[in-house]
Design an enzyme around this catalytic site. Sequence first.
Site: not given
Length: 216
Positions: A194-196
């Site tokens: 999730s782009r984290l």
Amino acid sequence: MKRRIVNLKKLRTDYKADLLDEKSVPKEPFALFRKWMHEAVLNHQHEPNAMCLSTFSKDGQPRGRMVLLKGIEKGGFTFYTNYESHKASELEFNHKAALTFYWQACARQVRIEGAVQKLSRKENAAYFASRPRLSQIGAWASHQSTAIKSREELEDWFAFYKEKFKGKKVPCPVYWGGYLLIPDQIEFWQGRMSRLHDRLFYKRNNKIWEIQRLSP
Ligand SMILES: Cc1cc2nc3c(=O)[nH]c(=O)nc-3n(C[C@H](O)[C@H](O)[C@H](O)COP(=O)(O)O)c2cc1C
């Protein structure tokens, strides 16, 4: 020919790789770099030692190009090139440079910044002697980054030097050699869900490396 259109806006990958945790990473960045390089090799990353070398031209134009990392030694990273190339004249003018690795097989990026110094003639000759003979002849045939009339011209120079050094050791040209980049900061980027993503930033404060976590 049929036109093939790739919709770049729809190209995306969700990374499922390992976490990068400041509680368990080494206190200095070289050990982590070596570990990641080893894992890039284990994961069959193609040319894991290929890195983008960024420099500045005299008129402030940033320039990037790929070169191959050839050593992690003397507190820095080494690569070899032609001392009469564009990159070399840019490094002569401004010693600061950056190296960027992308290991797609591990969803990892490493960014290194620092200043370069030239390796000694002895070190250059020692590494040059370890290269395949045809690469050694290639170094003589190429006046890197200068304009040439044709492919044929290059091949003619190659044939000329092949003949010239027939039955002899190929010496290291004076205009060929390496650089050592001594880093003052290194950032490790690990792609996560999730782009984290995880980003750990090592900054050298005298001889001490300080570690910060950065927002993705
Ligand atoms: C994967 C890859 C590895 C390369 N490795 C080197 C290298 O180790 N040394 C080098 O001088 N050029 C290398 N090159 C060529 C450079 O990217 C560049 O074209 C050349 O050095 C001239 O750059 P300059 O005009 O900025 O000096 C490599 C290119 C690629 C694609």
